[in-house]
Structures are given as structure tokens and as C-alpha cells.
Design an enzyme around this catalytic site. Structure first.
Site, PDB file in Angstrom:
ATOM      1  N   GLY A 283      32.997 -18.711 -23.224  1.00 47.16           N
ATOM      2  CA  GLY A 283      33.253 -18.422 -22.202  1.00 47.16           C
ATOM      3  C   GLY A 283      32.212 -18.053 -21.053  1.00 47.16           C
TER       4      GLY A 283
ATOM      5  N   GLY B 127      29.801 -16.539 -19.548  1.00 45.34           N
ATOM      6  CA  GLY B 127      29.288 -15.163 -19.471  1.00 45.34           C
ATOM      7  C   GLY B 127      28.502 -14.626 -18.435  1.00 45.34           C
ATOM      8  N   ARG B 128      28.199 -15.266 -17.385  1.00 43.76           N
ATOM      9  CA  ARG B 128      27.704 -15.010 -16.180  1.00 43.76           C
ATOM     10  C   ARG B 128      28.039 -15.886 -15.095  1.00 43.76           C
ATOM     11  NH1 ARG B 128      21.210 -16.413 -16.756  1.00 43.76           N
ATOM     12  NH2 ARG B 128      21.726 -18.362 -18.200  1.00 43.76           N
TER      13      ARG B 128
ATOM     14  N   LYS C 110      26.454 -17.825 -10.350  1.00 40.34           N
ATOM     15  CA  LYS C 110      25.978 -17.833 -11.774  1.00 40.34           C
ATOM     16  C   LYS C 110      24.818 -16.544 -11.864  1.00 40.34           C
ATOM     17  CE  LYS C 110      23.586 -20.496 -15.473  1.00 40.34           C
ATOM     18  NZ  LYS C 110      23.426 -21.957 -15.844  1.00 40.34           N
TER      19      LYS C 110
ATOM     20  N   ASP D 146      30.239 -26.787 -25.482  1.00 40.90           N
ATOM     21  CA  ASP D 146      30.554 -25.832 -24.573  1.00 40.90           C
ATOM     22  C   ASP D 146      29.644 -26.164 -23.108  1.00 40.90           C
ATOM     23  OD1 ASP D 146      28.750 -24.507 -26.388  1.00 40.90           O
ATOM     24  OD2 ASP D 146      28.227 -23.381 -24.437  1.00 40.90           O
TER      25      ASP D 146
ATOM     26  N   ASP E  11      25.207 -26.991 -16.765  1.00 41.56           N
ATOM     27  CA  ASP E  11      24.373 -25.831 -17.307  1.00 41.56           C
ATOM     28  C   ASP E  11      22.965 -26.298 -17.517  1.00 41.56           C
ATOM     29  OD1 ASP E  11      26.713 -24.318 -17.120  1.00 41.56           O
ATOM     30  OD2 ASP E  11      26.795 -23.876 -19.369  1.00 41.56           O
TER      31      ASP E  11
HETATM   32  P1  AMP Z   1      24.571 -21.851 -23.432  1.00 41.31           P
HETATM   33  O1  AMP Z   1      23.261 -21.737 -23.950  1.00 41.31           O
HETATM   34  O2  AMP Z   1      24.767 -22.606 -22.129  1.00 41.31           O
HETATM   35  O3  AMP Z   1      25.295 -22.579 -24.597  1.00 41.31           O
HETATM   36  O4  AMP Z   1      25.234 -20.443 -23.635  1.00 41.31           O
HETATM   37  C1  AMP Z   1      26.129 -19.721 -24.413  1.00 41.31           C
HETATM   38  C2  AMP Z   1      26.696 -18.726 -23.840  1.00 41.31           C
HETATM   39  O5  AMP Z   1      25.854 -17.641 -23.579  1.00 41.31           O
HETATM   40  C3  AMP Z   1      27.641 -18.928 -22.655  1.00 41.31           C
HETATM   41  O6  AMP Z   1      28.874 -18.387 -22.991  1.00 41.31           O
HETATM   42  C4  AMP Z   1      26.951 -18.476 -21.628  1.00 41.31           C
HETATM   43  O7  AMP Z   1      27.929 -17.840 -20.592  1.00 41.31           O
HETATM   44  C5  AMP Z   1      26.519 -17.052 -22.149  1.00 41.31           C
HETATM   45  N1  AMP Z   1      25.193 -16.494 -21.654  1.00 41.31           N
HETATM   46  C6  AMP Z   1      24.023 -17.105 -21.544  1.00 41.31           C
HETATM   47  N2  AMP Z   1      23.230 -16.040 -20.993  1.00 41.31           N
HETATM   48  C7  AMP Z   1      23.815 -15.125 -20.647  1.00 41.31           C
HETATM   49  C8  AMP Z   1      23.586 -13.844 -19.834  1.00 41.31           C
HETATM   50  N3  AMP Z   1      22.286 -13.256 -19.288  1.00 41.31           N
HETATM   51  N4  AMP Z   1      24.538 -12.826 -19.835  1.00 41.31           N
HETATM   52  C9  AMP Z   1      25.912 -13.266 -20.190  1.00 41.31           C
HETATM   53  N5  AMP Z   1      26.010 -14.420 -21.128  1.00 41.31           N
HETATM   54  C10 AMP Z   1      24.962 -15.574 -21.271  1.00 41.31           C
HETATM   55 MG    MG Z   2      26.626 -22.905 -21.117  1.00 39.44          MG
END
Ligand code: AMP
Ligand code: MG
Length: 513
Positions: free
Chosen positions: A98, A100-101, A121, A268, A278
Site C-alpha cells: 500500500g 506507505g507515504r 509523497k 507493486d 516510483d
Molecule cells: P518499494 O521500495 O517502492 O517497493 O516500497 C515498498 C513499500 O514500502 C511501499 O508500500 C512503500 O510505500 C513503503 N515505504 C517506503 N518507504 C517508506 C517510508 N519512509 N514510510 C512509509 N512507507 C514507506
Molecule cells: Mg513503491
């Protein structure tokens, strides 16, 4: 800005969690949770993309809009939310992930009826933050802001960036995961896209057996973003999958054309619309190397290396096929489409390479030519972008070593020079097979091969400067990336200086952002 015109159709259509609960948790059976940005007391704008703001219908930026850039004091009509998605990370099912930020403000419509989603973001934790803080640091925000715009101007499908702002708050990060956490400046980027839907949204609903919502989500996606699909029933879903495959293959070919390595091609991070999405530990490739991965987390497997992106996109599409199976119910069809993906991708890829070389058509003999070229590139450690720029200017009256020495990351000894000479001879005779004129061939090269790419070391310099309160480099890079097929600043269209070979954040990047 016309913030009052932002609407949230998504949350009116789909099941969601409206509790406003900020706790990080699983939210089964829903596609989003409403959540407010955390708010920042001392925001400061670093960059604003006026052209994009006008284009999507948000209009001019005024001083009073500063709050909006970081999600402060939102007006009544902006009911913000984060979406739930799942995904396969590094080849393994990771369940619910989901936003996350990322927090969505909603959707804006411009005068021509074009709709664009807008999201922050780094504006705070969401139910999907999974023990992280929902913040973003300056370095990763600058990288997202500039690179997504660079990709747009290169002509590569991508999400875009509207603004970059300091939050006024520090964030603690252990950049290389080496047990050395440090305070870094926090920042927020507003990014935009026709839609931020990912493969993972479909995977989430499918994994939870929420077939009705899955079907509604696919119907919604087709109706809004795949208007070319006019079929009905199961055929409609088959055409949808075929279209997603085609868009994904086209995107991969564009990454290969420009030398972009995403670094984290988890499902994702795969846009259902075939956009680059991303921007994390990505890199434009300096030295040509099929094994190059910028992401330290991707070592030693190199799953997401430059040369693997085509294959990995197909693996990701397999996961999407599994997710869509309840709607399509035809394994044979899905298998065939996925097998066709390989041939479609390779043919488009090779046709793209032809354009880079100034060939008007793909010939049978080109396979051998391309293989020789790849071994030349790796052996002579040529810079991917500069090599093609030099080839455009090739002059058989000039000294070969002198022409190509600034393009290579190694010394061109006699043996290497002989290999290059053989290649050039082959290339010249291959050019003879063209049915287009020399001028047309050169034009093909000029429009296919960028003269400016946003190299990691340039981003690194730019981030250092912004950290010191200077924005000269930011403005220069913005100007350069808006004109990637021109050589605006010669110093930016050169090899990566060797001082940057081993700097973390330059040659290697972590996911920490
Ligand atoms: P990704 O590296 O794009 O595959 O990210 C994996 C997950 O980690 C995703 O759900 C992001 O939204 C979450 N995420 C990455 N960095 C952060 C952060 N600083 N705070 C909250 N969620 C994060
Ligand atoms: Mg991501």
C-alpha cells in the site's frame, strides 16, 4: 491554483476504510483508507513545475498555495486517502503493502476533459506505512522530482512531478544500512499521473478473493484509461491483459533506448498504464553493462539489472495474469499472450536499436551485428549514450582513438582499437543497406539518441548544493533535462568523472529514502 476543483471519484466508487484511523494495519477487502497528511509548520518551496500545473488544469501558483504543496490546511473538498495494494518483492509474495507515504488529494480535470491524479509523497504516515515514518528525505525527493521530468522530456511514459518542498523537519535515515543513522532534511514531492494504479492493486483484490471488487476495478480501469477497448464480457478482460502487456513491453523498450535502470521492479512498482513509477534507487546507465544494477539491495542476485528488465517485466506480467485469472478463466490464452510478449518485446527492442544506429529497417543479419556491438560495448567499456553521439559524428578522416577515447571508461589499447575498427567497418557496410538517405538516417539517430541524460553524479551534485541552500545546479539541470536531444551544457554531456566512481548515492544507491 484551482485546488477547489479537485475531486475524489475513486473513494465514491470503491470499498474503503473511512475510519480515519492512523494506526498502521491490514485493511482487508478495501482499496483505500482515508488519511490526512501530517502537516508541517515551516514548509519552503524548492521547485514548482508551472508548465505542468497549467497543463493539468491546476493553473498558476500563488503564495497562498504554499500550504497545499506539503498538505497543510486542506480545504473541505479535498478528502485525502491512501490506497492499498499488494505485490511480489524480489520474486516473493509480500502480501499487503500500500501507499506507505503517498497520500492522494484526488483528481483534477483540465479544459479538454483530461483527468490527472495528484498525490503527495512524504506527507506523513498512512495505515500502509508498515513501521516506517511516511516521510521522505531531500535526496530521494530531488531524485524523483528531476528524474520523472527528465523521463517525460525524453518521451518515456512516466508519472510527473509538480512540486518539491522542504518540510522544515529533519528525518533520520541510515542511508547505506550500515548502522550509521543521520539527520537529513525532510521533503515532499507532489506527483501526478493519469492513474497511480499498479499491478499490486489487482493482485491484492485477487489474493483476497474479492472477485467482485477486482472486476469493478478492471471495469473502472478500462473505462477510464483503456478507451481503445470496446469489446464486452470475457473478451474485454482478455483485451485488457493484452493491452497491459503491450504497454509494458513498449515501456521496457523505452528504458532500453534511454539506458534507464529502475532498480526495484517489484510488482507493486509496476504501473497498470505502463508508466515509469516510483523513482527510488534507479540510475541512467553510464558505462554499458547488461549486469548493471544501481540498487545495493539487488546485489548479489542482480534480479533487476539493466539487461534483465525485459524478462522481469514478463515475470511480473505472469503475476498479473494470475491475479486476473478469475475474470479471464482461460489459462491457455494467458500463456499464449505471455509467450507472445517475448517475441513482441524483442522485435520492438531490435527495431529500436536499429533507429539508434540510423537503420530504417530491421534485417535478419542484424542479430549478429547487435551481438558484436554488445561485446564491443562491454569490452571497450563505452558510455552507452556518448557512444551513439560519437557514432553520429564519426569521420573516417580523423584518428579513431581520438574520436572515441572520451567515450570509454578504459584506455583504448591497440587490441581494443582493432575491435573498434572492425565494428566500424561492419557498421559502414550495414549503413549501405539503408533505403533512406544519409540525412534521414542521421535524423533518425538525432531523435532516438539523447544528448543529455540525468546521470546520478549530476543529481548527487545538485542535492549537495540544495543542502547548502543553493539552487543554480537545479535550474541548470532543469533546463538541460527539458531539452534532452540538444547539447545545452557541454559539461553535462560528458562521461562520469572518476571521482564519483565509488561514492554511495552516486554509483550505488540503497532503497533508504
Ligand atoms: P518499494 O521500495 O517502492 O517497493 O516500497 C515498498 C513499500 O514500502 C511501499 O508500500 C512503500 O510505500 C513503503 N515505504 C517506503 N518507504 C517508506 C517510508 N519512509 N514510510 C512509509 N512507507 C514507506
Ligand atoms: Mg513503491
Amino acid at each position: 491554483m484551482n485546488i477547489e476543483n479537485i475531486k475524489q471519484p475513486f473513494i465514491k466508487i470503491f470499498p474503503g476504510d473511512f475510519s480515519g484511523n492512523t494506526m498502521q494495519r491490514n485493511t482487508p477487502k478495501v482499496l483505500f483508507s482515508t488519511i490526512d497528511p501530517v502537516g508541517f509548520d515551516h514548509p519552503k518551496m524548492i521547485a514548482f513545475n508551472e508548465q505542468l500545473s497549467e497543463e493539468i488544469g491546476l493553473g498558476k501558483f500563488e503564495e497562498k498555495d504554499l500550504d497545499f504543496l506539503v498538505g497543510n490546511n486542506l480545504p473541505e473538498n479535498v478528502k485525502t486517502y491512501s490506497t492499498a495494494y499488494a505485490g511480489h518483492q524480489f520474486g516473493n509474495w509480500a502480501g499487503q503493502l500500500g501507499d506507505g507515504r503517498a497520500i492522494l488529494a484526488g483528481e483534477i480535470t483540465n479544459d479538454s476533459g483530461r483527468k490527472t491524479e495528484i498525490q503527495w509523497k512524504g506527507a506523513g504516515a498512512t495505515p500502509y506505512s508498515r513501521h516506517a515514518d511516511g516521510r521522505a528525505v531531500l535526496r530521494s525527493s530531488v531524485r524523483e522530482y528531476l528524474m520523472s521530468e527528465a523521463m517525460f522530456h525524453l518521451g518515456v511514459p512516466t508519472t510527473r512531478a509538480l512540486s518539491l518542498s522542504f518540510t522544515g523537519e529533519d528525518v533520520v535515515r541510515d542511508m547505506m544500512y550500515s548502522g550509521n543513522p543521520q539527520d537529513e532534511k525532510g521533503a515532499v514531492v507532489i506527483r501526478t499521473a493519469e492513474s497511480f494504479l499498479r499491478f499490486g492493486h489487482f493482485e491484492l483484490m485477487s489474493a483476497q478473493q474479492e472477485h467482485k471488487t477486482l472486476q469493478e476495478l478492471v471495469d473502472f480501469t478500462i473505462e477510464n484509461y483503456f478507451k481503445e477497448i470496446t469489446s464486452e464480457g470475457i473478451q474485454k478482460y482478455k483485451n485488457f491483459f493484452e493491452n497491459v502487456c503491450r504497454r509494458t513491453a513498449d515501456l521496457m523498450v523505452e528504458w532500453y533506448r534511454t539506458g534507464f535502470v529502475h532498480g526495484v521492479m517489484n510488482t507493486d512498482n509496476m504501473s497498470i498504464l505502463g508508466l515509469t513509477i516510483d523513482y527510488g534507487p534507479y540510475s541512467m546507465m553510464d558505462e554499458y553493462n547488461l549486469n548493471f544494477t544501481p540498487n545495493t539491495t539487488d546485489l548479489p542476485g542482480r534480479r533487476y539489472a539493466f539487461g534483465k528488465q525485459g524478462q522481469i517485466s514478463q515475470w511480473n506480467l505472469w503475476q498479473l495474469a494470475n491475479a486476473l485469472h478469475p475474470l479471464i478463466k482461460d489459462e491457455k490464452f494467458l500463456e499464449e499472450i505471455l509467450n507472445d510478449y517475448g517475441s513482441y518485446f524483442w522485435e520492438s527492442h531490435d527495431k529500436m536499436l536499429c533507429r539508434k544506429f540510423g537503420f530504417d529497417e530491421l534485417l535478419k543479419s542484424d542479430e549478429r551485428f547487435f551481438t558484436n556491438w554488445q561485446s564491443l560495448m562491454q569490452n571497450l567499456q563505452f558510455d552507452y549514450t556518448l557512444f551513439f553521439n560519437e557514432l553520429e559524428k564519426y569521420d573516417d578522416q580523423k584518428d579513431l582513438r581520438q574520436q572515441f577515447e572520451d567515450v570509454s571508461y578504459t584506455f583504448l589499447n591497440d587490441e581494443k582499437l582493432t575491435q573498434l575498427q572492425h565494428f566500424i567497418t561492419d557498421y559502414m557496410s550495414r549503413l549501405e543497406e539503408n533505403t533512406i538517405s544519409k540525412e534521414e538516417s542521421l535524423k533518425l539517430m538525432h531523435t532516438t539518441n539523447p544528448k543529455f541524460i540525468l546521470r546520478n553524479y549530476l543529481l548527487y551534485q545538485c542535492i549537495e548544493e540544495i543542502n547548502e541552500g543553493k539552487t543554480d545546479m537545479l535550474h541548470k539541470l532543469t533546463h538541460a533535462l527539458e531539452n534532452p536531444y540538444k547539447r545545452i551544457y557541454p559539461e553535462f554531456s560528458a562521461k562520469r568523472p572518476s571521482d564519483y566512481d565509488d561514492i554511495s548515492g552516486c554509483s550505488t544507491l540503497s532503497c533508504s529514502s
